[in-house]
Design a protein around this motif. Structure first.
Motif, PDB file in Angstrom:
ATOM      1  N   ARG A  74       0.834  -1.213   0.000  1.00 27.93           N
ATOM      2  CA  ARG A  74       0.000   0.000   0.000  1.00 27.93           C
ATOM      3  C   ARG A  74       0.864   1.256   0.000  1.00 27.93           C
ATOM      4  NH1 ARG A  74      -2.557  -2.742   3.900  1.00 27.93           N
ATOM      5  NH2 ARG A  74      -1.962  -1.265   5.524  1.00 27.93           N
ATOM      6  N   LEU A  75       1.942   1.236   0.778  1.00 25.79           N
ATOM      7  CA  LEU A  75       2.819   2.393   0.836  1.00 25.79           C
ATOM      8  C   LEU A  75       3.470   2.653  -0.518  1.00 25.79           C
ATOM      9  CD1 LEU A  75       4.106   4.663   2.474  1.00 25.79           C
ATOM     10  CD2 LEU A  75       5.876   3.056   3.188  1.00 25.79           C
ATOM     11  N   ILE A  76       3.905   1.604  -1.196  1.00 21.88           N
ATOM     12  CA  ILE A  76       4.496   1.762  -2.531  1.00 21.88           C
ATOM     13  C   ILE A  76       3.484   2.405  -3.482  1.00 21.88           C
ATOM     14  CG2 ILE A  76       5.297   0.503  -4.568  1.00 21.88           C
ATOM     15  CD1 ILE A  76       6.720  -1.426  -2.646  1.00 21.88           C
ATOM     16  N   ALA A  77       2.270   1.907  -3.480  1.00 22.43           N
ATOM     17  CA  ALA A  77       1.230   2.451  -4.368  1.00 22.43           C
ATOM     18  C   ALA A  77       0.882   3.889  -4.003  1.00 22.43           C
ATOM     19  CB  ALA A  77      -0.018   1.568  -4.321  1.00 22.43           C
ATOM     20  N   ASP A  78       0.711   4.154  -2.711  1.00 19.45           N
ATOM     21  CA  ASP A  78       0.383   5.513  -2.271  1.00 19.45           C
ATOM     22  C   ASP A  78       1.506   6.487  -2.608  1.00 19.45           C
ATOM     23  OD1 ASP A  78      -1.969   4.476  -1.258  1.00 19.45           O
ATOM     24  OD2 ASP A  78      -1.335   4.589   0.850  1.00 19.45           O
ATOM     25  N   ALA A  79       2.749   6.057  -2.392  1.00 17.72           N
ATOM     26  CA  ALA A  79       3.902   6.918  -2.660  1.00 17.72           C
ATOM     27  C   ALA A  79       4.029   7.232  -4.145  1.00 17.72           C
ATOM     28  CB  ALA A  79       5.182   6.270  -2.138  1.00 17.72           C
ATOM     29  N   ALA A  80       3.803   6.243  -4.999  1.00 23.83           N
ATOM     30  CA  ALA A  80       3.915   6.468  -6.444  1.00 23.83           C
ATOM     31  C   ALA A  80       2.954   7.557  -6.902  1.00 23.83           C
ATOM     32  CB  ALA A  80       3.655   5.168  -7.205  1.00 23.83           C
ATOM     33  N   ALA A  81       1.778   7.585  -6.305  1.00 24.84           N
ATOM     34  CA  ALA A  81       0.767   8.559  -6.703  1.00 24.84           C
ATOM     35  C   ALA A  81       1.140   9.990  -6.320  1.00 24.84           C
ATOM     36  CB  ALA A  81      -0.584   8.195  -6.089  1.00 24.84           C
ATOM     37  N   ILE A  82       1.903  10.158  -5.247  1.00 25.96           N
ATOM     38  CA  ILE A  82       2.208  11.515  -4.772  1.00 25.96           C
ATOM     39  C   ILE A  82       3.666  11.926  -4.982  1.00 25.96           C
ATOM     40  CG2 ILE A  82       0.387  11.425  -3.027  1.00 25.96           C
ATOM     41  CD1 ILE A  82       2.731  11.079  -0.945  1.00 25.96           C
ATOM     42  N   MET A  83       4.504  11.041  -5.526  1.00 21.08           N
ATOM     43  CA  MET A  83       5.937  11.308  -5.585  1.00 21.08           C
ATOM     44  C   MET A  83       6.313  12.619  -6.274  1.00 21.08           C
ATOM     45  SD  MET A  83       8.488  10.028  -4.026  1.00 21.08           S
ATOM     46  CE  MET A  83       7.858   8.455  -3.483  1.00 21.08           C
ATOM     47  N   PRO A  84       5.722  12.999  -7.416  1.00 23.45           N
ATOM     48  CA  PRO A  84       6.105  14.295  -8.012  1.00 23.45           C
ATOM     49  C   PRO A  84       5.849  15.476  -7.065  1.00 23.45           C
ATOM     50  CG  PRO A  84       4.983  12.948  -9.630  1.00 23.45           C
ATOM     51  CD  PRO A  84       4.816  12.249  -8.299  1.00 23.45           C
ATOM     52  N   ASP A  85       4.695  15.499  -6.426  1.00 18.43           N
ATOM     53  CA  ASP A  85       4.400  16.572  -5.469  1.00 18.43           C
ATOM     54  C   ASP A  85       5.321  16.482  -4.262  1.00 18.43           C
ATOM     55  OD1 ASP A  85       2.373  17.702  -6.996  1.00 18.43           O
ATOM     56  OD2 ASP A  85       0.822  16.461  -6.059  1.00 18.43           O
ATOM     57  N   TYR A  86       5.616  15.276  -3.827  1.00 21.49           N
ATOM     58  CA  TYR A  86       6.492  15.054  -2.682  1.00 21.49           C
ATOM     59  C   TYR A  86       7.881  15.625  -2.950  1.00 21.49           C
ATOM     60  CZ  TYR A  86       7.765  12.412   1.536  1.00 21.49           C
ATOM     61  OH  TYR A  86       8.151  12.052   2.789  1.00 21.49           O
ATOM     62  N   HIS A  87       8.403  15.407  -4.155  1.00 20.97           N
ATOM     63  CA  HIS A  87       9.724  15.927  -4.495  1.00 20.97           C
ATOM     64  C   HIS A  87       9.720  17.452  -4.576  1.00 20.97           C
ATOM     65  CE1 HIS A  87      10.997  11.824  -6.313  1.00 20.97           C
ATOM     66  NE2 HIS A  87      11.038  11.832  -5.008  1.00 20.97           N
ATOM     67  N   ARG A  88       8.648  18.036  -5.104  1.00 20.39           N
ATOM     68  CA  ARG A  88       8.545  19.505  -5.124  1.00 20.39           C
ATOM     69  C   ARG A  88       8.528  20.043  -3.690  1.00 20.39           C
ATOM     70  NH1 ARG A  88       5.644  18.478  -9.731  1.00 20.39           N
ATOM     71  NH2 ARG A  88       3.639  18.286  -8.697  1.00 20.39           N
ATOM     72  N   PHE A  89       7.762  19.389  -2.820  1.00 22.12           N
ATOM     73  CA  PHE A  89       7.709  19.785  -1.417  1.00 22.12           C
ATOM     74  C   PHE A  89       9.096  19.697  -0.782  1.00 22.12           C
ATOM     75  CE2 PHE A  89       7.713  17.976   2.886  1.00 22.12           C
ATOM     76  CZ  PHE A  89       7.245  19.062   3.595  1.00 22.12           C
ATOM     77  N   ALA A  90       9.826  18.621  -1.025  1.00 22.75           N
ATOM     78  CA  ALA A  90      11.155  18.432  -0.432  1.00 22.75           C
ATOM     79  C   ALA A  90      12.116  19.535  -0.877  1.00 22.75           C
ATOM     80  CB  ALA A  90      11.706  17.061  -0.806  1.00 22.75           C
ATOM     81  N   ARG A  91      12.092  19.874  -2.165  1.00 26.00           N
ATOM     82  CA  ARG A  91      12.965  20.948  -2.652  1.00 26.00           C
ATOM     83  C   ARG A  91      12.599  22.284  -1.999  1.00 26.00           C
ATOM     84  NH1 ARG A  91      12.401  17.877  -7.302  1.00 26.00           N
ATOM     85  NH2 ARG A  91      10.703  19.144  -8.082  1.00 26.00           N
ATOM     86  N   LYS A  92      11.310  22.558  -1.874  1.00 29.03           N
ATOM     87  CA  LYS A  92      10.850  23.799  -1.235  1.00 29.03           C
ATOM     88  C   LYS A  92      11.249  23.817   0.241  1.00 29.03           C
ATOM     89  CE  LYS A  92       7.829  27.355  -1.128  1.00 29.03           C
ATOM     90  NZ  LYS A  92       8.024  28.576  -1.848  1.00 29.03           N
ATOM     91  N   LEU A  93      11.055  22.709   0.928  1.00 28.70           N
ATOM     92  CA  LEU A  93      11.433  22.614   2.336  1.00 28.70           C
ATOM     93  C   LEU A  93      12.925  22.857   2.505  1.00 28.70           C
ATOM     94  CD1 LEU A  93      10.773  21.872   5.316  1.00 28.70           C
ATOM     95  CD2 LEU A  93      11.294  19.508   4.684  1.00 28.70           C
ATOM     96  N   TYR A  94      13.739  22.190   1.698  1.00 29.92           N
ATOM     97  CA  TYR A  94      15.181  22.343   1.778  1.00 29.92           C
ATOM     98  C   TYR A  94      15.582  23.806   1.548  1.00 29.92           C
ATOM     99  CZ  TYR A  94      20.127  21.975   0.619  1.00 29.92           C
ATOM    100  OH  TYR A  94      21.477  22.163   0.577  1.00 29.92           O
ATOM    101  N   GLY A  95      15.037  24.418   0.515  1.00 28.73           N
ATOM    102  CA  GLY A  95      15.345  25.819   0.247  1.00 28.73           C
ATOM    103  C   GLY A  95      14.945  26.730   1.395  1.00 28.73           C
ATOM    104  N   ASN A  96      13.770  26.502   1.957  1.00 27.58           N
ATOM    105  CA  ASN A  96      13.312  27.320   3.082  1.00 27.58           C
ATOM    106  C   ASN A  96      14.195  27.137   4.304  1.00 27.58           C
ATOM    107  OD1 ASN A  96      11.228  28.398   1.599  1.00 27.58           O
ATOM    108  ND2 ASN A  96       9.676  27.009   2.416  1.00 27.58           N
ATOM    109  N   LEU A  97      14.578  25.903   4.597  1.00 29.73           N
ATOM    110  CA  LEU A  97      15.448  25.661   5.750  1.00 29.73           C
ATOM    111  C   LEU A  97      16.811  26.315   5.554  1.00 29.73           C
ATOM    112  CD1 LEU A  97      14.610  21.939   6.556  1.00 29.73           C
ATOM    113  CD2 LEU A  97      13.849  23.966   7.803  1.00 29.73           C
ATOM    114  N   MET A  98      17.348  26.241   4.346  1.00 29.32           N
ATOM    115  CA  MET A  98      18.637  26.884   4.075  1.00 29.32           C
ATOM    116  C   MET A  98      18.529  28.397   4.177  1.00 29.32           C
ATOM    117  SD  MET A  98      20.867  24.500   3.719  1.00 29.32           S
ATOM    118  CE  MET A  98      19.913  23.689   4.991  1.00 29.32           C
TER     119      MET A  98
END
Length: 107
Positions: A74-98
């Motif tokens: 289930r986690l693999i399937a759920d993650a695949a569906a949100i991965m593009p948004d998840y990566h955008r979020f991670a880049r934004k989070l990293y930039g904000n923290l820096m």
């Protein structure tokens, strides 16, 4: 954010400022004093990393215990569906923290 803790901070230190929470975890991110930042979620995951947990019996068992039978699939399937948004979020989070730390991030 992905929610699955082996351990978690449930009561922040007295001088902490909690700036992110969720229904499942009251302390997702916090500042402590003027010099420390902590997050309790993972923003760096990729699909192949999640898939690799099948090779770690202790991870598979912990997921099944916490999330029920078939949790990894289930986690693999759920993650695949949100991965593009998840990566955008991670880049934004990293930039904000820096930026908060005063570090210039070049695109």
């Amino acid at each position: 954010v992905t929610q699955w803790h082996h351990a978690e901070v449930i009561a922040p230190p007295p001088d902490a400022f909690v700036f992110a929470s969720s229904r499942a975890t009251e302390v997702q991110a916090m500042f402590v004093g003027g010099c420390a930042l902590g997050i309790q979620f993972h923003a760096e995951w990729k699909s192949d990393f999640i898939a690799s947990w099948a090779d770690l019996p202790s991870y598979a068992a912990a997921m099944e215990a916490a999330l029920g039978p078939g949790a990894h699939a289930r986690l693999i399937a759920d993650a695949a569906a949100i991965m593009p948004d998840y990566h955008r979020f991670a880049r934004k989070l990293y930039g904000n923290l820096m930026n908060m730390a005063g570090v210039r991030v070049c695109a």
